[in-house]
Motif scaffolding. Structure first.
Motif, PDB file in Angstrom:
ATOM      1  N   ARG A  42       0.836  -1.206   0.000  1.00  0.00           N
ATOM      2  CA  ARG A  42       0.000   0.000   0.000  1.00  0.00           C
ATOM      3  C   ARG A  42       0.872   1.257   0.000  1.00  0.00           C
ATOM      4  N   LEU A  48      -5.593  -4.039  -4.082  1.00  0.00           N
ATOM      5  CA  LEU A  48      -5.342  -3.009  -3.085  1.00  0.00           C
ATOM      6  C   LEU A  48      -5.943  -1.689  -3.565  1.00  0.00           C
ATOM      7  N   PRO A  49      -6.356  -0.800  -2.633  1.00  0.00           N
ATOM      8  CA  PRO A  49      -6.183  -0.903  -1.184  1.00  0.00           C
ATOM      9  C   PRO A  49      -7.336  -1.553  -0.428  1.00  0.00           C
ATOM     10  N   THR A 107      -9.014  -7.198   1.765  1.00  0.00           N
ATOM     11  CA  THR A 107      -7.689  -7.684   1.376  1.00  0.00           C
ATOM     12  C   THR A 107      -7.370  -8.982   2.108  1.00  0.00           C
TER      13      THR A 107
END
Length: 293
Positions: A129, A154-155, A266
């Motif tokens: 990130r 991501l994020p 995630t």
């Protein structure tokens, strides 16, 4: 950076929490539009709200008529920059797994391969990130055979968990002349039989691992769905005598993917909501296709 990520995550979750209300409001407006278009009376349950809803309908345009979803937020910046991918493995990878990951780093443009070492998943995600990576790919093995692949965007997510089967690497092919060299041009993508909503979602996750190619590139990557098994094939083509004489050459690697879980976060978030997961009884349902016909 940590505070910024926390703030962005809270904003994303807040927008996601409003989806149910926006969808309910959208359905009410749709019913009123249909009644007005067909000359029918407005449904009785909407008569008290009819005046306010018709004022909102008059102010709408094509950009705001359909509500946005968390899927729009996940890939909102996908067209602004090319994907940047980190590929890593489980700890202490065997030689076959290391070779497979090396070849995957050539398959995905702008991918970087990292030795896992002793790092935990949460540290890898935070580092990615901070350095503006768009996706993390984790490859797992069982007794030296690659058997699992995780794609985490991501994020905010999503994260797709795939089973990995029938892996054949370029290294395993003895005749090196027949497979040729691995080009670095951005490939054209072919997605076959991803017709259901889950299939379109899966294709969307895989599609955003690749940047937009040039029109004249001769590299092709194919994801073909057959009975919920996704076959990955990698080709280049050449025109020796015009458009009607095209030679197609497979350059590897090749493997099959089987989606078994999809999460709305995630890979480091154990509390992330599960969007879809395969269940034991699904394997006995021969006629049911979840990704496409």
């Amino acid at each position: 950076m940590l505070r910024r990520n926390i703030r962005l995550r809270r904003e994303y979750l807040y927008r996601k929490s409003l989806e149910g209300k926006e969808r309910l409001l959208y359905e009410k407006k749709r019913k009123i539009k249909e009644a007005l278009r067909e000359g029918k009376p407005v449904p009785t349950e909407l008569r008290n709200e009819e005046a306010a809803l018709r004022r909102e309908i008059d102010l709408e345009d094509e950009n705001i008529a359909v509500p946005r979803t968390h899927i729009d937020d996940e890939y909102a910046n996908a067209m602004e920059k090319d994907p940047k991918i980190l590929i890593t493995t489980s700890r202490n990878p065997s030689a076959p797994l290391a070779q497979f990951v090396k070849e995957l780093s050539f398959v995905f443009p702008n991918a970087q391969r990292m030795n896992r070492g002793g790092q935990v998943i949460s540290e890898i995600i935070e580092t990615c990130r901070a350095h503006d990576f768009t996706d993390v790919i984790l490859v797992h093995e069982h007794r030296g055979v690659p058997d699992g692949l995780i794609v985490s965007h991501l994020p905010f997510g999503p994260t797709a968990y795939f089973g990995l089967l029938n892996v054949v690497t370029r290294h395993d092919i003895k005749d090196k002349k027949s497979i040729g060299s691995m080009p670095e041009a951005y490939p054209h993508l072919i997605f076959d039989k991803f017709t259901t909503k889950l299939g379109e979602r899966t294709a969307n996750i895989l599609k955003h691992l690749f940047p937009v190619p040039k029109p004249d590139t001769k590299r092709i990557v194919t994801f073909a769905n057959q009975s919920d098994y996704i076959s990955f094939r990698h080709h280049i083509y050449e025109k020796h005598g015009g458009p009607k004489s095209i030679e197609l050459k497979e350059i590897g690697p090749r493997f099959e993917l089987r989606l078994y879980q999809l999460k709305l976060g995630t890979v480091d978030q154990a509390e992330a909501q599960t969007e879809w997961v395969i269940r034991p009884y699904m394997n006995t349902s021969k006629k049911q296709k979840y990704l496409g016909d």
